[in-house]
Write an enzyme that holds these catalytic residues in place. Structure first.
Site, mmCIF file in Angstrom:
data_model
loop_
_atom_site.group_PDB
_atom_site.id
_atom_site.type_symbol
_atom_site.label_atom_id
_atom_site.label_comp_id
_atom_site.label_asym_id
_atom_site.label_seq_id
_atom_site.Cartn_x
_atom_site.Cartn_y
_atom_site.Cartn_z
ATOM 1 N N LYS A 219 2.959 0.210 11.209
ATOM 2 C CA LYS A 219 1.970 0.304 10.132
ATOM 3 C C LYS A 219 0.541 0.436 10.665
ATOM 4 C CE LYS A 219 4.671 -1.004 6.534
ATOM 5 N NZ LYS A 219 4.743 -0.301 5.239
ATOM 6 N N THR B 216 3.802 -1.056 -1.924
ATOM 7 C CA THR B 216 4.260 0.203 -2.510
ATOM 8 C C THR B 216 4.526 0.038 -4.001
ATOM 9 O OG1 THR B 216 5.313 0.711 -0.427
ATOM 10 C CG2 THR B 216 5.987 2.026 -2.325
ATOM 11 N N HIS C 7 10.497 -1.592 -5.658
ATOM 12 C CA HIS C 7 10.354 -1.203 -4.247
ATOM 13 C C HIS C 7 11.059 -2.198 -3.330
ATOM 14 C CE1 HIS C 7 8.753 0.131 -0.447
ATOM 15 N NE2 HIS C 7 8.237 -1.070 -0.229
ATOM 16 N N THR D 43 -4.335 3.306 8.023
ATOM 17 C CA THR D 43 -4.188 3.086 6.587
ATOM 18 C C THR D 43 -5.343 3.823 5.918
ATOM 19 O OG1 THR D 43 -3.326 0.866 7.002
ATOM 20 C CG2 THR D 43 -4.016 1.362 4.743
ATOM 21 N N GLU E 189 12.273 5.518 -0.225
ATOM 22 C CA GLU E 189 13.035 5.380 -1.472
ATOM 23 C C GLU E 189 13.371 6.731 -2.097
ATOM 24 O OE1 GLU E 189 11.472 2.091 -4.193
ATOM 25 O OE2 GLU E 189 9.863 2.418 -2.762
ATOM 26 N N GLU F 132 3.037 5.282 1.674
ATOM 27 C CA GLU F 132 3.256 4.265 0.642
ATOM 28 C C GLU F 132 2.114 4.377 -0.358
ATOM 29 O OE1 GLU F 132 3.962 0.404 2.459
ATOM 30 O OE2 GLU F 132 6.070 0.945 2.834
ATOM 31 N N ARG G 36 8.880 4.572 9.821
ATOM 32 C CA ARG G 36 10.046 3.757 9.443
ATOM 33 C C ARG G 36 10.951 3.412 10.615
ATOM 34 N NH1 ARG G 36 8.010 1.648 4.996
ATOM 35 N NH2 ARG G 36 7.674 3.170 3.341
ATOM 36 N N ASP H 211 -1.518 -6.596 3.330
ATOM 37 C CA ASP H 211 -0.719 -5.744 2.456
ATOM 38 C C ASP H 211 0.404 -6.575 1.832
ATOM 39 O OD1 ASP H 211 0.019 -3.396 1.193
ATOM 40 O OD2 ASP H 211 1.333 -2.756 2.823
ATOM 41 N N ARG I 151 18.881 -3.433 4.529
ATOM 42 C CA ARG I 151 19.896 -4.497 4.712
ATOM 43 C C ARG I 151 21.026 -4.292 3.723
ATOM 44 N NH1 ARG I 151 15.133 -7.048 3.929
ATOM 45 N NH2 ARG I 151 15.864 -7.746 1.905
ATOM 46 N N GLN J 107 9.130 0.730 12.566
ATOM 47 C CA GLN J 107 9.127 -0.480 11.722
ATOM 48 C C GLN J 107 10.499 -1.169 11.729
ATOM 49 O OE1 GLN J 107 8.233 0.386 7.615
ATOM 50 N NE2 GLN J 107 8.552 -1.718 6.940
ATOM 51 N N ASP K 92 -0.576 3.608 2.654
ATOM 52 C CA ASP K 92 -0.153 2.769 3.780
ATOM 53 C C ASP K 92 0.879 3.555 4.592
ATOM 54 O OD1 ASP K 92 0.578 0.727 5.503
ATOM 55 O OD2 ASP K 92 1.867 -0.263 4.027
ATOM 56 N N TYR L 249 3.699 -6.809 -1.255
ATOM 57 C CA TYR L 249 5.054 -6.239 -1.414
ATOM 58 C C TYR L 249 5.464 -6.560 -2.844
ATOM 59 C CZ TYR L 249 9.838 -5.443 0.587
ATOM 60 O OH TYR L 249 11.091 -4.993 0.920
HETATM 61 MN MN MN Z 1 2.606 -1.151 2.270
#
Ligand code: MN
Length: 419
Positions: free
Chosen positions: A259, A351, A139, A263, A365, A205, A243, A132, A148, A246, A239, A134
Site C-alpha cells: 500500500k 474501499t 468490501h 496514495t 472484487e 481502491e 495485491r 486507512d 480466506r 499485500q 488507495d 475498512y
Molecule cells: Mn484502502
C-alpha cells in the site's frame, strides 16, 4: 468474462443525469455556482503558491483576494497548503466560506479568478498521519471470501470496532501524479519460494478521505459528537494496492509495502459545510456498540456517489451512504486511547463497495481476485492494471435546492516499474 453492460440494475442508475457536467463547463457563471459552496485547494498561480477556492471551472486566488480585501487572512492563505487554514478552526473556516461567497456574489473576486487550466494544483494538505479504515461490510466480506476462502469472511472484531491500519503519510500524492508500478516480494500459493519484481496485481481502491483541521491534546479522547469541530472536509482517495505483495506480507501485522508506494488524493478538499444537503442517518448495526462509538445526534452518514473510471470507461458506481462505520465513529476510535490528532491528519474510509457487482470499489472484487476479467473497449480484458492505464475516481453529492456538489476528482496513470 463479465460484461459491463450486464451489471445489475442499481449500478447504472443515475448514469443519464451527468452529475459532473458543471465541472467541465468552460467559463461558467460564478454566481450560479456559488450555491454548491466552494472547494479548497493549494495551487501555484503565476509562480506564487497559495490557497485557492473553486466554483465550477473557475479558480479564485484567495491569497491575492485577501491582500486586496482581508489583510487579516493573508497569513493563513498565502501558504503552499491548506494547513494554516485547517489549524485555524471551524469559526475561521466558516468566516472564510462566507467571505469567498460574498466576494463572488459582489464581483469582488472577478479579477482574482483563473480558469482551472491556468493553475497548477499542489498537494492540498501537508499530511501529518495517514490512517486507512475498512468500513464497508460488502468490501470486507468480499475481500475475506477472496483472501480466506475457507474461513468466516468477517473476523470477530469487525462489527465491534472500525478496523484500520496506519498508512504512509509521506507518499500521499495529489491527483495527476504518475504512479510507478511498485516492485516487491510476492509468493504464489503453490510456489516453493517468494520472488522479487514488479507487482502483477496492481489495483485501485475507491475511497473518501477526511482531513483533520483542529488537533487535540495527547491523552484526550475526541467524542464522536465533536467530530465536526475537528474535521474540515473530504477528499476523494485512490488507495493504490499491490495485491500480490499485500497477500504475502500482511500476516500477521497487516498491509505495508503493498500500500505504501502511493496514495492519491483529489486536489480539492470539499468542506463538510458544503455538504449540508447530503447528510443521512447511518445504517442499522447488527450488534450493540460500545458507548464511545455511539452515533452523534445529528445525521453522520453522507450521500456521496462515486464513479470508478478506467481508460475512460465507467466500471463501477459505489455509494458511500451504506458504509457500516461513519467518519464520526472513526475519529472517536482513533482517539479512544488518547492518541492526539494533528492538523493535516488524513483518515480514509476504506474501499467503498455496495451489495451488487456494479458497486464494487476495487478490481480485486470487480474481477473476483482476477478470475473474472471485465470486458473493456478494444477487446481489453481488465483483471488488474497494465502500464499506461489511467484511473479516475469522481464523486458528487446532493447540494442545496436540487443542485449537485461535485467533489474534485482523483486521477493517476501507471508508469512502468523501475528495476
Ligand atoms: Mn484502502
Amino acid at each position: 468474462m463479465t460484461s459491463l453492460s450486464a451489471a445489475p440494475g442499481t449500478a447504472t442508475e443515475g448514469a443519464a443525469t451527468a452529475p459532473h457536467a458543471e465541472w467541465a463547463r468552460p467559463g461558467g457563471d460564478l454566481r450560479a455556482l456559488v450555491a454548491g459552496g466552494a472547494a479548497y485547494g493549494a495551487a501555484s498561480v503565476d509562480g506564487a503558491c497559495g490557497v485557492v477556492a473553486r466554483h465550477g471551472s473557475q479558480v479564485v486566488d484567495l491569497a491575492a483576494l485577501a491582500r486586496a480585501t482581508r489583510r487579516d487572512l493573508v497569513d493563513i492563505l498565502a501558504a503552499p497548503s491548506l494547513n494554516r487554514l485547517l489549524a485555524a478552526g471551524r469559526r475561521t473556516w466558516q468566516d472564510v466560506d462566507a467571505w469567498v461567497a460574498s466576494a463572488i456574489a459582489t464581483g469582488a473576486a472577478d479579477r482574482f479568478c483563473h480558469h482551472a487550466d491556468e493553475v497548477r494544483m499542489l498537494l492540498p494538505v501537508d499530511v501529518a498521519d495517514y490512517v486507512d479504515f475498512y468500513a464497508s461490510e460488502d468490501h470486507a466480506t468480499n475481500a475475506g471470501k477472496i483472501f480466506r476462502p475457507n474461513a468466516d469472511p468477517l473476523l470477530p472484531n469487525w462489527k465491534h470496532l472500525p478496523v484500520c491500519y496506519h498508512g504512509r503519510a509521506g507518499t500521499v500524492v495529489v491527483s495527476g501524479t504518475p504512479i510507478v508500478r511498485p516492485c516487491g516480494q510476492r509468493k504464489a500459493p503453490r510456489a516453493p519460494a517468494p520472488v522479487f519484481g514488479p507487482t502483477e496485481r496492481l489495483d485501485v481502491e475507491v475511497e473518501l478521505g477526511f482531513v483533520v483541521g483542529l488537533g487535540s491534546q495527547l491523552g484526550d479522547r475526541v467524542a464522536a459528537r465533536a467530530w465536526r469541530d475537528h474535521v474540515f472536509g473530504v477528499v476523494v482517495v485512490n488507495d493504490w494496492s499491490a495485491r500480490d505483495i499485500q497477500a504475502w506480507e500482511s500476516a500477521p501485522l497487516g498491509p505495508m509495502l503493498g500500500k505504501s508506494f502511493a496514495t492519491s488524493i483529489s486536489a480539492w478538499v470539499t468542506p463538510l459545510d458544503a455538504l449540508s444537503a447530503a447528510w443521512l442517518d447511518p445504517p442499522r448495526r447488527d450488534v450493540a456498540l460500545l458507548d464511545y462509538l455511539a452515533d452523534p445526534p445529528e445525521p453522520s452518514a453522507l450521500d456521496i456517489r462515486l464513479e470508478l473510471v478506467v481508460n475512460g470507461e465507467v466500471i463501477s458506481r459505489p455509494r458511500f451512504a451504506g458504509m457500516y462505520w461513519t467518519a464520526a465513529q472513526q475519529l472517536a476510535h482513533l482517539t479512544a486511547n488518547g492518541a492526539s490528532l494533528r492538523t493535516g491528519d488524513l483518515y480514509a474510509s476504506g474501499t467503498i463497495s455496495g451489495p451488487t457487482p456494479g458497486e464494487r470499489g476495487c478490481l480485486l472484487e470487480l474481477t473476483w481476485g482476477g478470475e473474472q476479467p471485465l470486458a473493456l473497449a478494444e477487446n481489453r480484458a481488465l483483471s488488474y492494471l497494465d502500464d499506461g492505464d489511467e484511473v479516475v475516481i469522481r464523486a458528487s453529492a446532493p447540494g442545496p435546492a436540487g443542485s449537485v456538489v461535485t467533489l474534485g476528482e482523483v486521477a493517476g496513470s501507471i508508469e512502468p516499474a523501475r528495476w
